[in-house]
Design an enzyme around this catalytic site. Structure first.
Site, mmCIF file in Angstrom:
data_model
loop_
_atom_site.group_PDB
_atom_site.id
_atom_site.type_symbol
_atom_site.label_atom_id
_atom_site.label_comp_id
_atom_site.label_asym_id
_atom_site.label_seq_id
_atom_site.Cartn_x
_atom_site.Cartn_y
_atom_site.Cartn_z
ATOM 1 N N CYS A 71 40.440 -115.777 13.213
ATOM 2 C CA CYS A 71 39.277 -116.434 12.346
ATOM 3 C C CYS A 71 39.483 -117.873 11.795
ATOM 4 O O CYS A 71 39.038 -118.845 12.150
ATOM 5 C CB CYS A 71 38.825 -115.472 11.229
ATOM 6 S SG CYS A 71 38.468 -113.904 11.864
ATOM 7 N N HIS A 127 36.381 -119.068 5.098
ATOM 8 C CA HIS A 127 37.827 -118.656 5.757
ATOM 9 C C HIS A 127 38.549 -119.481 6.003
ATOM 10 O O HIS A 127 39.524 -119.622 6.894
ATOM 11 C CB HIS A 127 37.560 -117.483 7.006
ATOM 12 C CG HIS A 127 38.668 -116.681 6.938
ATOM 13 N ND1 HIS A 127 38.812 -115.864 7.871
ATOM 14 C CD2 HIS A 127 39.693 -116.084 6.006
ATOM 15 C CE1 HIS A 127 39.837 -114.981 7.798
ATOM 16 N NE2 HIS A 127 40.457 -115.052 6.628
#
Length: 524
Positions: A71, A127
């Site tokens: 991610c 993120h």
């Protein structure tokens, strides 16, 4: 170049190629951990995705679209146009309590759009750092943000809940820098879709619009209840006997519905003729390789027939779902096999928006190639260069080289994982223009043992990475190794950092929130 649908169908659904002098609106949708085999336009119809299928059939399928395998590195690539190893963000993901993020000196995609006069809005997963407010979306180019800072949250409570990690126990849904606690009990995919619709419906289209919708779906929610859907979505799949797989299908149905609602909103505002819609995944799916305590399957993503999963550099981890849709495309319905990487979106979208060419990035402007369905502007891309974990991977023309320098250490999820119900998709015979054809395994296939030596695959002949041809092409191996070491010499290699105790949610009222000032941030 193949077409998903014949020209008479394009005419029947009213697809017209248009030109526009105004900067196009851009809606960039990112799915989280969506597997190659999780969309029905790739040929496997157990989980129908009719809205993504329509987007693919009237837009362009990006059938050689690459990401990073996790991610944070992927989102770093997307937002900066640079490989994550430029910032030392190529090793793993940024965990809660980590002080690092994309360096503040880096100009991000929304900041480029702002300079061109766009309104910019983000919804969903960030993120890429949150330790100080300056690292968060509304201080990095977005006019608004509704989403979460870290890797995952519960779809209904919007808390992280990881029993063994005190940094991962707290609320992580935010409206800019304010905790968004008023959504508790609502399904996360629906929350994000509704916010995206709000931004479209309330926008004055005299000004161009950029919406970055980074869905969490179909990423798992937590270790206790990993696959979360609602009855509304799950009940659509009575033909799936496996309960958890049926719920997983529900997460994808919600994602597919989200695409339809966004396309309908653009149509209702009569702006679809001047809008670019992109749908990509951040990496491959997580599937049978990850298990709960006791052996139950953690989640049910499928990359079949590709090898490997999320967190590996095999095709199942980094060759991702990708679609671009626009009336500006001259050949709608194309399956485009040109090489493309997440880093390419920044310079590509700047070209589409009429901006100046972007310099000093790893991404390549692919806009003309996409519009004309012409050959890719790339012949190679770096997949990984990580001196900390000794992981290296490179794509060059049809070849892919994988290197793992630590002897005896290989990938943990390097196999071919059949769909959870055990049904082998018919498209293994290449029945769909957007599917991948893989010949059955053969006794003459030479295995890949990364703990012993580099592995080379010819992806044109062997897209499922069954036959290691390194011994046949030593000159290609040497050339690609030289390229890898050249990339590696330009990277930043930072060991993993311990969490900062001051970032514990228990010190901040149970909130996973920024805790540092600007001056406290690391310099790298």
């Amino acid at each position: 170049m193949q077409s998903l649908i014949p020209s008479f169908i394009l005419l029947a659904v009213g697809i017209n190629v248009v030109c526009s002098a105004k900067p196009p609106n851009v809606v960039l949708i990112v799915a989280d951990d969506l597997g190659w085999n999780d969309v029905s336009y790739h040929g496997y119809t157990q989980i129908p995705t009719p809205n993504l299928d329509r987007l693919a059939a009237t837009g362009m399928v990006l059938n050689s679209h690459y990401s990073q395998s996790l991610c944070s590195p992927s989102r770093t690539s997307l937002l900066t146009g640079k490989y994550p190893m430029r910032f030392g963000l190529q090793s793993g993901v940024l965990s809660p309590g980590n002080r690092r993020g994309i360096p503040l000196k880096e100009k991000l995609l929304p900041q480029y759009f702002k300079e061109l006069g766009y309104a910019t809005h983000m919804i969903g997963k960030w993120h890429v750092g949150y330790a100080a407010p300056e690292l968060t979306p509304t201080l990095r180019g977005f006019d608004s943000f509704l989403g979460y800072y870290n890797g995952y949250i519960d779809y209904f409570t919007h808390n992280m809940n990881t029993s063994a990690e005190p940094f991962s126990n707290g609320h992580d849904l935010w409206n800019a820098l304010t905790p968004a606690t008023n959504y508790t009990g609502q399904y996360l995919t629906d929350i994000f879709t509704d916010r995206a619709l709000q931004r479209i419906n309330q926008h004055d289209f005299e000004k161009p619009l950029f919406v970055y919708l980074a869905h969490m779906a179909p990423h798992w929610a937590n270790e206790h209840d990993p696959v979360q859907s609602t009855d509304e979505y799950t009940k659509r799949f009575p033909h799936i006997d496996h309960k958890e797989k049926r719920k997983y299908a529900g997460t994808i149905a919600a994602l597919d519905d989200s695409v339809k609602k966004i396309m309908d909103a653009l149509h209702n505002h009569q702006v679809e003729n001047n809008t670019i819609v992109i749908f990509v995944a951040d990496n491959g799916g997580t599937g049978q390789e990850r298990r709960l305590q006791g052996g139950a399957q953690f989640t049910h993503g499928s990359n079949w027939p590709l090898r490997g999963t999320k967190s590996t550099w095999f095709e199942g981890g980094v060759r991702t779902v990708g679609i671009v849709w626009s009336r500006l495309l001259q050949h709608p319905g194309t399956v485009w096999n040109g090489l493309m990487h997440l880093t390419d979106w920044l310079p590509t979208l700047m070209a589409a928006a009429g901006g100046m060419p972007v310099r000093n990035v790893d991404g390549v402007d692919q806009w003309k190639a996409l519009v004309e369905a012409a050959p890719s502007m790339r012949t190679e891309l770096l997949i990984q260069a990580d001196a900390i974990r000794d992981d290296y991977a490179l794509r060059w023309y049809q070849y892919k080289l994988l290197v793992k320098q630590k002897p005896g250490v290989g990938y943990n999820a390097d196999r071919w994982y059949e769909p959870v119900d055990g049904i082998i998709p018919e498209y293994i015979n290449g029945s769909s223009p957007a599917s991948v054809y893989c010949a059955p395994a053969h006794s003459t296939d030479r295995p890949c043992n990364l703990g012993m030596s580099p592995c080379l695959f010819d992806l044109y002949a062997d897209p499922c990475e069954r036959d290691n041809v390194a011994a046949d092409y030593p000159d290609v191996v040497k050339l690609m190794l030289d390229k890898l070491w050249a990339y590696n010499a330009t990277g930043l290699h930072v060991p993993s950092q311990p969490e900062d105790p001051m970032g514990l949610p228990s010190l901040h009222g149970g909130l996973i929130k920024p805790w540092l000032t600007l001056n406290d941030l690391p310099k790298t």
